[in-house]
Scaffold this motif. Structure first.
Motif, short mmCIF file in Angstrom:
data_model
loop_
_atom_site.label_atom_id
_atom_site.label_comp_id
_atom_site.label_asym_id
_atom_site.label_seq_id
_atom_site.Cartn_x
_atom_site.Cartn_y
_atom_site.Cartn_z
N VAL A 401 0.83 -1.21 0.00
CA VAL A 401 0.00 0.00 0.00
C VAL A 401 0.86 1.26 0.00
O VAL A 401 0.63 2.19 -0.78
CB VAL A 401 -0.97 -0.02 1.22
CG1 VAL A 401 -1.56 1.35 1.46
CG2 VAL A 401 -2.07 -1.06 0.99
N GLU A 402 1.87 1.27 0.86
CA GLU A 402 2.71 2.48 0.97
C GLU A 402 3.33 2.83 -0.40
O GLU A 402 3.44 4.00 -0.77
CB GLU A 402 3.81 2.27 2.01
CG GLU A 402 4.55 3.56 2.32
CD GLU A 402 5.75 3.37 3.25
OE1 GLU A 402 6.19 2.22 3.44
OE2 GLU A 402 6.24 4.40 3.75
N SER A 403 3.69 1.78 -1.15
CA SER A 403 4.36 2.04 -2.43
C SER A 403 3.39 2.57 -3.49
O SER A 403 3.80 3.24 -4.43
CB SER A 403 5.08 0.78 -2.92
OG SER A 403 4.16 -0.16 -3.43
N ILE A 404 2.10 2.23 -3.34
CA ILE A 404 1.10 2.81 -4.27
C ILE A 404 1.01 4.31 -4.01
O ILE A 404 1.03 5.13 -4.94
CB ILE A 404 -0.31 2.18 -4.06
CG1 ILE A 404 -0.25 0.65 -4.16
CG2 ILE A 404 -1.30 2.75 -5.07
CD1 ILE A 404 -1.58 -0.03 -3.83
N GLU A 405 0.93 4.67 -2.73
CA GLU A 405 0.84 6.09 -2.35
C GLU A 405 2.10 6.84 -2.79
O GLU A 405 2.03 7.97 -3.28
CB GLU A 405 0.68 6.25 -0.83
CG GLU A 405 -0.42 5.37 -0.20
CD GLU A 405 -1.84 5.90 -0.43
OE1 GLU A 405 -1.96 7.08 -0.81
OE2 GLU A 405 -2.80 5.12 -0.26
N GLN A 406 3.25 6.19 -2.64
CA GLN A 406 4.51 6.84 -3.02
C GLN A 406 4.60 7.02 -4.54
O GLN A 406 5.06 8.06 -5.01
CB GLN A 406 5.71 6.02 -2.51
CG GLN A 406 5.88 6.15 -0.99
CD GLN A 406 6.83 5.12 -0.42
OE1 GLN A 406 6.90 3.98 -0.91
NE2 GLN A 406 7.56 5.49 0.61
N THR A 407 4.14 6.02 -5.28
CA THR A 407 4.13 6.16 -6.75
C THR A 407 3.26 7.34 -7.15
O THR A 407 3.65 8.17 -7.98
CB THR A 407 3.61 4.86 -7.41
OG1 THR A 407 4.43 3.77 -7.01
CG2 THR A 407 3.62 4.97 -8.93
N ALA A 408 2.08 7.41 -6.54
CA ALA A 408 1.16 8.51 -6.85
C ALA A 408 1.81 9.86 -6.52
O ALA A 408 1.71 10.82 -7.29
CB ALA A 408 -0.14 8.34 -6.08
N GLU A 409 2.52 9.91 -5.40
CA GLU A 409 3.16 11.16 -4.98
C GLU A 409 4.27 11.57 -5.96
O GLU A 409 4.37 12.74 -6.35
CB GLU A 409 3.72 10.99 -3.55
CG GLU A 409 4.33 12.25 -2.93
CD GLU A 409 3.37 13.44 -2.90
OE1 GLU A 409 2.16 13.24 -2.71
OE2 GLU A 409 3.85 14.58 -3.11
N ILE A 410 5.06 10.59 -6.39
CA ILE A 410 6.13 10.88 -7.35
C ILE A 410 5.52 11.41 -8.66
O ILE A 410 6.00 12.38 -9.23
CB ILE A 410 7.00 9.63 -7.60
CG1 ILE A 410 7.81 9.30 -6.34
CG2 ILE A 410 7.94 9.82 -8.80
CD1 ILE A 410 8.48 7.93 -6.34
N LEU A 411 4.44 10.78 -9.11
CA LEU A 411 3.80 11.23 -10.36
C LEU A 411 3.29 12.66 -10.23
O LEU A 411 3.44 13.47 -11.15
CB LEU A 411 2.63 10.30 -10.73
CG LEU A 411 2.99 8.86 -11.14
CD1 LEU A 411 1.70 8.07 -11.44
CD2 LEU A 411 3.90 8.84 -12.37
N LYS A 412 2.69 12.97 -9.09
CA LYS A 412 2.15 14.32 -8.88
C LYS A 412 3.26 15.37 -8.94
O LYS A 412 3.15 16.38 -9.63
CB LYS A 412 1.46 14.42 -7.51
CG LYS A 412 0.11 13.74 -7.46
CD LYS A 412 -0.46 13.85 -6.05
CE LYS A 412 -1.55 12.80 -5.84
NZ LYS A 412 -2.03 12.80 -4.45
N GLU A 413 4.34 15.10 -8.21
CA GLU A 413 5.43 16.08 -8.18
C GLU A 413 6.09 16.20 -9.55
O GLU A 413 6.50 17.28 -9.97
CB GLU A 413 6.45 15.70 -7.11
CG GLU A 413 5.87 15.88 -5.71
CD GLU A 413 6.90 15.69 -4.59
OE1 GLU A 413 8.10 15.91 -4.84
OE2 GLU A 413 6.49 15.29 -3.48
N LEU A 414 6.18 15.05 -10.26
CA LEU A 414 6.78 15.07 -11.59
C LEU A 414 5.91 15.92 -12.55
O LEU A 414 6.44 16.76 -13.29
CB LEU A 414 6.91 13.66 -12.14
CG LEU A 414 7.54 13.51 -13.51
CD1 LEU A 414 8.96 14.08 -13.56
CD2 LEU A 414 7.54 12.05 -13.98
#
Ligand SMILES: [Zn+2]
Length: 420
Positions: A401-414
């Motif tokens: 789960v944490e890695s899904i949230e982190q992927t989403a966060e990286i995409l947003k900042e990118l």
């Protein structure tokens, strides 16, 4: 007439969902097995694409339906930028491999009955469970790669929100949810054929949050040796095509040790995928066919590979005039992919990922072929980055789960940096 989405009904609460983890669960519960790979129970992508399409509408995201092949749709969601900026595409496949043989349930206990329990219900469970002390979503495709799609959906919502707040990104944010990556990638090919492009793409295949900048390609080459059919009791007349193939295999085994080495991906490899030869035990076989699969590295062209195999065959023919063969044939090929580590997209993602993950992130190779290659060939600089988990194509698949949230966060900042 353009095809239109089929009329599946989904609960309003599902369509209203915004959390990438819950979206991963919902997507996992919709069967989308690739029918070319698992003909008996392959459902195709119609239902999952319909869900995405309706979800786009629910959240005010522009939706596009692509369906050149009936029952194998892909969908594209777009949040338009306010203009003057670069676009970013998230690309992910919605098909999965078979749910047959899926067991689920974490560690295999002593009372495990050999993989019968679980099955389809577990595969389509999309449950929140715990593995190795971590919160995970389980089920076929949860990791490969519905979680990556869910992270892309979260990105669309983010872009939408920024625009509504008057802080809209300049460039478009695009989510391409494509069919058939697990087989022949007809989805991404259709996407590109329809003119979809972006100034950069992230393929959110599961990389364990690693920054994938390269992957191997592959070539399937059919090699056929020719013998002479004869009754097994007449060695003077017969020539054994299978024995001739044995000689070829020996040369292939030598040859593969000399294949080129890539600094990120390691050495190219070669192996036989299938072999066919002989009609009955008491006859000399007239033909033997193998398909050699070569996993290629960037810079290694198909022509070179085929030329080298032809060279092996010519060498054998020189050694023995009885050795006969047909010219090797390319059955299918996919190119390797590589983006330079110094590319702005790589550098930018590396910095962002370092901040989000609080760890050093280095460009790395991705083990399998993926759609980044097709996007790259179409002139879209692409990287591969997605969540962490285990059980890709296996008996028990899960995504952290944490890695899904982190992927989403990286995409947003990118998106905020790339599209601004
Ligand atoms: Zn995948």
């Amino acid at each position: 007439m353009a095809p239109s989405p089929p009329s599946f009904t989904f609960p309003p609460s599902s369509l209203a969902t915004t959390s990438p983890t819950t979206l991963t669960q919902l997507l996992t519960r919709i069967a989308s097995t690739n029918p070319t790979l698992s003909a008996a129970e392959g459902t195709g992508e119609a239902q999952i694409a319909a869900f995405l399409y309706q979800w786009f509408a629910e959240h005010g995201v522009e939706g596009h339906w692509l369906e050149d092949v009936t029952g194998r749709p892909s969908v594209v969601g777009v949040v338009r930028g306010i203009g003057g900026g670069r676009s970013l595409m998230v690309n992910g496949h919605v098909d999965t491999v078979t749910v047959k043989g899926y067991v689920g349930g974490g560690e295999v206990g002593e009372d495990d009955k050999g993989g019968e329990e679980g099955g389809e219900e577990e595969a389509l469970g999309g449950k929140l469970e715990v593995r190795d002390g971590k919160k995970v979503v389980t089920g076929r495709g949860a990791l490969d790669m519905k979680s990556g799609i869910a992270a892309g959906m979260a990105l669309l919502l983010h872009a939408k929100k920024l625009r509504e707040e008057g802080r809209g990104l300049k460039g478009d944010v695009i989510l391409a949810a494509v069919a058939d990556e697990e087989h022949l990638s007809m989805g991404t090919e259709e996407l590109l054929r329809n003119g979809w492009r972006a100034d950069a793409a992230v393929v959110t295949e599961p990389t364990g949050l690693g920054l994938g900048t390269a992957h191997k390609g592959f070539v399937w080459i059919e090699v056929k040796t020719l013998g002479r059919a004869a009754h097994g009791s007449m060695p003077g007349l017969g020539v054994d095509a299978i024995e001739m193939m044995g000689r070829v295999l020996g040369r292939v085994a030598e040859w593969r040790k000399r294949l080129p080495v890539d600094e990120i991906l390691g050495r190219a490899s070669a192996h036989c995928g299938t072999i066919k030869g002989g009609e009955e035990n008491s006859s000399y076989p007239a033909e033997c066919t193998v398909v050699v699969e070569v996993r290629t590295v960037p810079g290694q062209g198909t022509e070179t590979v085929v030329g080298e195999i032809r060279g092996l065959l010519e060498g054998l023919a020189k050694d023995d005039e009885e050795f006969r063969y047909e010219a090797p044939k390319v059955l299918f090929e996919r190119r390797p992919y590589r983006i330079e580590n110094g590319h702005e997209l790589v550098k930018m993602t590396q910095e962002i990922a370092r901040g989000v993950l609080k760890a050093e992130v280095r460009p790395q190779g991705v083990f399998g072929w993926c759609d980044a290659s097709l996007l790259g060939e179409a002139g879209i600089p692409s990287i591969v980055l997605g969540p962490n988990g285990e059980g890709l194509h296996g008996k028990d698949e899960w995504v952290e789960v944490e890695s899904i949230e982190q992927t989403a966060e990286i995409l947003k900042e990118l998106a905020e940096r790339w599209c601004s």
